[in-house]
Motif scaffolding. Structure first.
Motif, mmCIF file in Angstrom:
data_model
loop_
_atom_site.group_PDB
_atom_site.id
_atom_site.type_symbol
_atom_site.label_atom_id
_atom_site.label_comp_id
_atom_site.label_asym_id
_atom_site.label_seq_id
_atom_site.Cartn_x
_atom_site.Cartn_y
_atom_site.Cartn_z
ATOM 1 N N GLU B 92 0.805 -1.211 0.000
ATOM 2 C CA GLU B 92 0.000 0.000 0.000
ATOM 3 C C GLU B 92 0.844 1.270 0.000
ATOM 4 O OE1 GLU B 92 -2.325 -0.174 3.673
ATOM 5 O OE2 GLU B 92 -2.152 -2.364 3.538
ATOM 6 N N HIS B 93 0.174 2.345 -0.377
ATOM 7 C CA HIS B 93 0.847 3.638 -0.438
ATOM 8 C C HIS B 93 1.386 4.036 0.928
ATOM 9 C CE1 HIS B 93 1.617 7.861 -1.016
ATOM 10 N NE2 HIS B 93 0.892 8.097 0.055
ATOM 11 N N HIS B 94 2.527 4.680 0.911
ATOM 12 C CA HIS B 94 3.082 5.201 2.148
ATOM 13 C C HIS B 94 3.966 6.392 1.832
ATOM 14 C CE1 HIS B 94 6.069 2.175 0.727
ATOM 15 N NE2 HIS B 94 6.872 3.208 0.932
ATOM 16 N N ASP B 95 4.289 7.138 2.859
ATOM 17 C CA ASP B 95 5.228 8.246 2.695
ATOM 18 C C ASP B 95 6.457 7.943 3.523
ATOM 19 O OD1 ASP B 95 3.640 10.063 0.963
ATOM 20 O OD2 ASP B 95 2.221 9.856 2.623
ATOM 21 N N HIS B 96 7.403 8.897 3.530
ATOM 22 C CA HIS B 96 8.702 8.582 4.131
ATOM 23 C C HIS B 96 9.184 9.601 5.146
ATOM 24 C CE1 HIS B 96 8.525 6.396 0.291
ATOM 25 N NE2 HIS B 96 9.104 5.436 0.985
ATOM 26 N N ILE B 113 -3.977 12.560 6.587
ATOM 27 C CA ILE B 113 -3.233 13.459 5.709
ATOM 28 C C ILE B 113 -3.654 13.263 4.266
ATOM 29 C CG2 ILE B 113 -0.950 13.976 4.767
ATOM 30 C CD1 ILE B 113 0.228 13.693 7.496
ATOM 31 N N GLU B 114 -3.800 12.014 3.868
ATOM 32 C CA GLU B 114 -4.198 11.756 2.476
ATOM 33 C C GLU B 114 -5.517 12.461 2.158
ATOM 34 O OE1 GLU B 114 -2.180 9.907 0.380
ATOM 35 O OE2 GLU B 114 -0.771 9.653 2.038
ATOM 36 N N LYS B 115 -6.455 12.354 3.093
ATOM 37 C CA LYS B 115 -7.763 12.995 2.885
ATOM 38 C C LYS B 115 -7.613 14.508 2.769
ATOM 39 C CE LYS B 115 -10.943 9.637 3.154
ATOM 40 N NZ LYS B 115 -10.148 8.591 3.772
ATOM 41 N N LEU B 116 -6.826 15.076 3.664
ATOM 42 C CA LEU B 116 -6.651 16.528 3.655
ATOM 43 C C LEU B 116 -6.023 16.996 2.348
ATOM 44 C CD1 LEU B 116 -5.548 16.991 7.364
ATOM 45 C CD2 LEU B 116 -7.555 18.038 6.281
ATOM 46 N N GLN B 117 -5.081 16.224 1.858
ATOM 47 C CA GLN B 117 -4.447 16.575 0.590
ATOM 48 C C GLN B 117 -5.492 16.657 -0.522
ATOM 49 O OE1 GLN B 117 -0.084 14.456 1.319
ATOM 50 N NE2 GLN B 117 -1.594 13.450 0.065
ATOM 51 N N GLU B 118 -6.347 15.633 -0.565
ATOM 52 C CA GLU B 118 -7.404 15.617 -1.581
ATOM 53 C C GLU B 118 -8.276 16.857 -1.473
ATOM 54 O OE1 GLU B 118 -7.694 13.399 -3.858
ATOM 55 O OE2 GLU B 118 -6.482 11.704 -3.115
ATOM 56 N N HIS B 130 -0.402 12.243 -8.242
ATOM 57 C CA HIS B 130 0.492 11.606 -7.286
ATOM 58 C C HIS B 130 1.037 12.698 -6.384
ATOM 59 C CE1 HIS B 130 3.011 12.924 -10.624
ATOM 60 N NE2 HIS B 130 4.053 12.921 -9.811
ATOM 61 N N HIS B 131 1.704 12.295 -5.334
ATOM 62 C CA HIS B 131 2.232 13.302 -4.428
ATOM 63 C C HIS B 131 3.463 12.766 -3.735
ATOM 64 C CE1 HIS B 131 -0.065 10.778 -1.629
ATOM 65 N NE2 HIS B 131 0.857 11.142 -0.753
ATOM 66 N N ARG B 132 4.089 13.649 -3.000
ATOM 67 C CA ARG B 132 5.298 13.268 -2.305
ATOM 68 C C ARG B 132 5.323 14.003 -0.968
ATOM 69 N NH1 ARG B 132 10.115 15.917 -5.357
ATOM 70 N NH2 ARG B 132 11.116 13.920 -5.748
HETATM 71 MN MN LIG Z 1 0.906 10.093 1.071
#
Ligand SMILES: [Mn+2]
Ligand SMILES: [Mn+2]
Ligand SMILES: [Zn+2]
Ligand SMILES: [Zn+2]
Lengths: 144, 144
Positions: B92-96, B113-118, B130-132
């Motif tokens: 699954e998607h993850h960040d670093h 965070i993912e929701k807020l980004q959207e 996509h995002h980083r």
């Molecule tokens: Mn993310």
DNA sequence: TTCTTTTTGCAAACGATTTGCATTTGCATT
DNA sequence: AATGCAAATGCAAATCGTTTGCAAAAAGAA
């Protein structure tokens, strides 16, 4: 979600205080940086600079960007993994939304996300020194 | 906050389906990618590869990474603006979170965070492709 | 096996950035 | 204003990560 309407900080004073000399190239580059709304790369800064003084060299642009970055006067970005792009550090923190079709860069700010980041780092036993959040996006076309 | 314990996907089948040939270098590189937990760069992958077959070339590593990226089989990162680093895309998607002292990379995931980004993207008239998100951190030392 | 096409290894090219060095400049001092 | 010295510059060459052209080798369909 704020477009920093930045009142110019006195970079020359900052430089002097750091024991760094005020040279003609540096003055010109600082002017370019403080008077633009975008996120130019070294080459773009160079081109704007030689319009004012055509004796400025690209290495000086690079050297100046490194100097300013070390002083914390500018931020460096690497959108997409492309060449470094810069912006002055004054004004409040923000992150970036990149329009992948046009290349436009839009700035935004979310306290909620900032808080969540802190929480996550903390829960892993870390404190954030800096971070990077970039949203690569496509414009929404209502009729599609 | 999940360490993807990924059951290996059948990349060879994926490659065949894409009309791409299964070669010895590609098999070796895929093995390296699927059997590591870290985020190696091209040079590191190359060194691990020549340990198995010392005739593999660095260009083949780069070409293979580009191929796999186009197929969506791997993700490319550029932490700090350093060289590209890779990881397989399955899981699954993850960040670093990057430990700036040790260079360690820790993976995390936050639905909030993912929701807020959207939401942010949407409110600006965009949809995210996509995002980083990278958190550069220092370990918290309780006694300090 | 043969044939056609893709992929490879190698070396050379590449773009972004840094560096060595001789020359010029800033600026503190007379 | 003239001097002296350290810091900064311009230029060319070097460096780093990555890509590319090309002839030779390997994949896989027939
Ligand atoms: Mn993310
Ligand atoms: Mn932020
Ligand atoms: Zn910005
Ligand atoms: Zn990862």
């Amino acid at each position: 979600m704020k477009h920093a309407m930045n009142q110019k900080p006195d970079y020359e004073k900052e430089l002097r205080k750091a024991g760094v000399r005020i040279t003609r190239p540096r003055r010109i580059i600082l002017d370019i940086l403080t008077s633009t709304e975008d996120h130019p790369d070294a080459m773009k800064i160079f081109h704007r600079a030689i319009e004012i003084d055509d004796s400025i060299s690209l290495s000086t642009v690079y050297r100046t960007m490194n100097l300013l970055e070390e002083m914390g006067a500018i931020h460096r970005h690497a959108f997409n993994g492309g060449p470094s792009r810069f912006e002055q550090a004054h004004g409040e923190h923000h992150d970036h939304l990149i329009d992948i079709e046009t290349g436009d860069v839009i700035e935004f700010q979310s306290d909620k996300i900032e808080k969540l980041q802190e929480e996550i780092a903390r829960s892993l036993g870390y404190e954030i020194t800096h971070h990077r959040l970039e949203l690569y996006c496509r414009k929404i076309t209502p009729g599609e």
